[in-house]
Design a protein around this motif. Sequence first.
Motif, mmCIF file in Angstrom:
data_model
loop_
_atom_site.group_PDB
_atom_site.id
_atom_site.type_symbol
_atom_site.label_atom_id
_atom_site.label_comp_id
_atom_site.label_asym_id
_atom_site.label_seq_id
_atom_site.Cartn_x
_atom_site.Cartn_y
_atom_site.Cartn_z
ATOM 1 N N MET A 3 0.843 -1.194 0.000
ATOM 2 C CA MET A 3 0.000 0.000 0.000
ATOM 3 C C MET A 3 0.881 1.248 0.000
ATOM 4 O O MET A 3 2.014 1.223 0.473
ATOM 5 C CB MET A 3 -0.886 0.023 1.238
ATOM 6 N N LYS A 4 0.312 2.340 -0.503
ATOM 7 C CA LYS A 4 0.998 3.624 -0.492
ATOM 8 C C LYS A 4 0.079 4.663 0.137
ATOM 9 O O LYS A 4 -1.070 4.808 -0.275
ATOM 10 C CB LYS A 4 1.361 4.075 -1.908
ATOM 11 N N LEU A 5 0.608 5.379 1.119
ATOM 12 C CA LEU A 5 -0.128 6.477 1.731
ATOM 13 C C LEU A 5 0.446 7.782 1.206
ATOM 14 O O LEU A 5 1.640 8.049 1.349
ATOM 15 C CB LEU A 5 -0.002 6.442 3.250
ATOM 16 N N TYR A 6 -0.397 8.592 0.593
ATOM 17 C CA TYR A 6 0.008 9.897 0.085
ATOM 18 C C TYR A 6 -0.299 10.929 1.163
ATOM 19 O O TYR A 6 -1.419 11.000 1.665
ATOM 20 C CB TYR A 6 -0.730 10.215 -1.215
ATOM 21 N N PHE A 7 0.720 11.724 1.522
ATOM 22 C CA PHE A 7 0.590 12.651 2.641
ATOM 23 C C PHE A 7 1.248 13.985 2.319
ATOM 24 O O PHE A 7 2.060 14.106 1.394
ATOM 25 C CB PHE A 7 1.259 12.057 3.891
ATOM 26 N N ALA A 8 0.895 14.993 3.096
ATOM 27 C CA ALA A 8 1.623 16.266 3.130
ATOM 28 C C ALA A 8 2.017 16.475 4.582
ATOM 29 O O ALA A 8 1.213 16.214 5.485
ATOM 30 C CB ALA A 8 0.742 17.408 2.636
ATOM 31 N N PRO A 9 3.248 16.892 4.847
ATOM 32 C CA PRO A 9 3.724 17.006 6.220
ATOM 33 C C PRO A 9 2.812 17.848 7.116
ATOM 34 O O PRO A 9 2.487 18.986 6.790
ATOM 35 C CB PRO A 9 5.099 17.666 6.060
ATOM 36 N N GLY A 10 2.387 17.248 8.222
ATOM 37 C CA GLY A 10 1.566 17.961 9.189
ATOM 38 C C GLY A 10 0.113 18.119 8.806
ATOM 39 O O GLY A 10 -0.677 18.671 9.580
ATOM 40 N N ALA A 11 -0.269 17.650 7.619
ATOM 41 C CA ALA A 11 -1.670 17.727 7.192
ATOM 42 C C ALA A 11 -2.481 16.658 7.941
ATOM 43 O O ALA A 11 -1.943 15.865 8.722
ATOM 44 C CB ALA A 11 -1.768 17.523 5.683
ATOM 45 N N CYS A 12 -3.775 16.612 7.674
ATOM 46 C CA CYS A 12 -4.621 15.642 8.370
ATOM 47 C C CYS A 12 -4.222 14.204 8.061
ATOM 48 O O CYS A 12 -4.549 13.284 8.818
ATOM 49 C CB CYS A 12 -6.087 15.882 8.048
ATOM 50 N N SER A 13 -3.483 13.997 6.975
ATOM 51 C CA SER A 13 -3.010 12.666 6.615
ATOM 52 C C SER A 13 -2.057 12.100 7.662
ATOM 53 O O SER A 13 -1.815 10.890 7.702
ATOM 54 C CB SER A 13 -2.324 12.691 5.248
ATOM 55 N N LEU A 14 -1.519 12.951 8.526
ATOM 56 C CA LEU A 14 -0.666 12.471 9.621
ATOM 57 C C LEU A 14 -1.441 11.488 10.505
ATOM 58 O O LEU A 14 -0.859 10.547 11.042
ATOM 59 C CB LEU A 14 -0.158 13.658 10.450
ATOM 60 N N ALA A 15 -2.748 11.688 10.638
ATOM 61 C CA ALA A 15 -3.563 10.774 11.442
ATOM 62 C C ALA A 15 -3.524 9.362 10.874
ATOM 63 O O ALA A 15 -3.359 8.375 11.608
ATOM 64 C CB ALA A 15 -5.010 11.275 11.507
ATOM 65 N N ASP A 16 -3.646 9.248 9.563
ATOM 66 C CA ASP A 16 -3.605 7.941 8.914
ATOM 67 C C ASP A 16 -2.211 7.327 9.024
ATOM 68 O O ASP A 16 -2.059 6.123 9.246
ATOM 69 C CB ASP A 16 -4.005 8.077 7.445
ATOM 70 N N HIS A 17 -1.198 8.169 8.853
ATOM 71 C CA HIS A 17 0.193 7.732 8.936
ATOM 72 C C HIS A 17 0.457 7.099 10.307
ATOM 73 O O HIS A 17 1.022 6.003 10.415
ATOM 74 C CB HIS A 17 1.091 8.952 8.708
ATOM 75 N N ILE A 18 0.020 7.786 11.374
ATOM 76 C CA ILE A 18 0.199 7.268 12.730
ATOM 77 C C ILE A 18 -0.582 5.972 12.921
ATOM 78 O O ILE A 18 -0.055 4.976 13.436
ATOM 79 C CB ILE A 18 -0.260 8.317 13.768
ATOM 80 N N ALA A 19 -1.846 5.980 12.512
ATOM 81 C CA ALA A 19 -2.704 4.809 12.719
ATOM 82 C C ALA A 19 -2.155 3.576 12.008
ATOM 83 O O ALA A 19 -2.213 2.456 12.548
ATOM 84 C CB ALA A 19 -4.123 5.110 12.236
ATOM 85 N N MET A 20 -1.609 3.768 10.826
ATOM 86 C CA MET A 20 -1.078 2.624 10.084
ATOM 87 C C MET A 20 0.169 2.051 10.755
ATOM 88 O O MET A 20 0.372 0.836 10.778
ATOM 89 C CB MET A 20 -0.816 3.020 8.634
#
Length: 200
Positions: free
Chosen positions: A1-18
């Motif tokens: 899987m690939k998680l697309y993120f921007a630093p400090g954006a709300c995607s950080l929540a998914d990054h942590i959870a994964m």
Amino acid sequence: MKLYFAPGACSLADHIAMHEAGLGFDWVKVDLKAKRTDDGRDYNQINPKGYVPALEFDDGEVLTENVAILSVVADKAPQLTPEGRFGHFRLLEMLAFISTEIHKAFKPFFKPDATGAEETAAREGLRTRFGYLAERMKGDYLFGSRFTVADPYLFVMCLWAQKNDVQLPEPLPAFVARMKARSAVQLAMEHEGLMEPAAS
């Protein structure tokens, strides 16, 4: 899987959870202004909405939106779901509240043309919504002693609050400190360039 993120954006929540779930995945940084990934791809071709997060599965399927991605993580790691007969639905209820009542309320802080009055109104509304959650926290995390995928989402919203001078009621400052001590949080923030790498 690939998680697309921007630093400090709300995607950080998914990054942590994964990371909390112990899932194997790659993380790909996105320049949201240029709509390009770190490896030069047109991000709009991956997620036509143009914002993060997006989770790309091995078969090419792409899922977007925090509520959906965090729900997938909880499905893959049931220990990150609240206990009880309504645990799954309580989690969806909490994710929906954070998404619609807290996350969206930060909009004025991301608008270059927002007025001072708009920002003041946003702070007042956010204090009320954070207060609602603070009054109901009966343990270390949103669902007591059990860590769930809702906690990283709240954590990121608390970081945004601190950055935008929104006062967090107790026990949320203690919650933020507790989250920062978790190894998955430190790992995700290191990956996103938000903290210094730990000494080896």
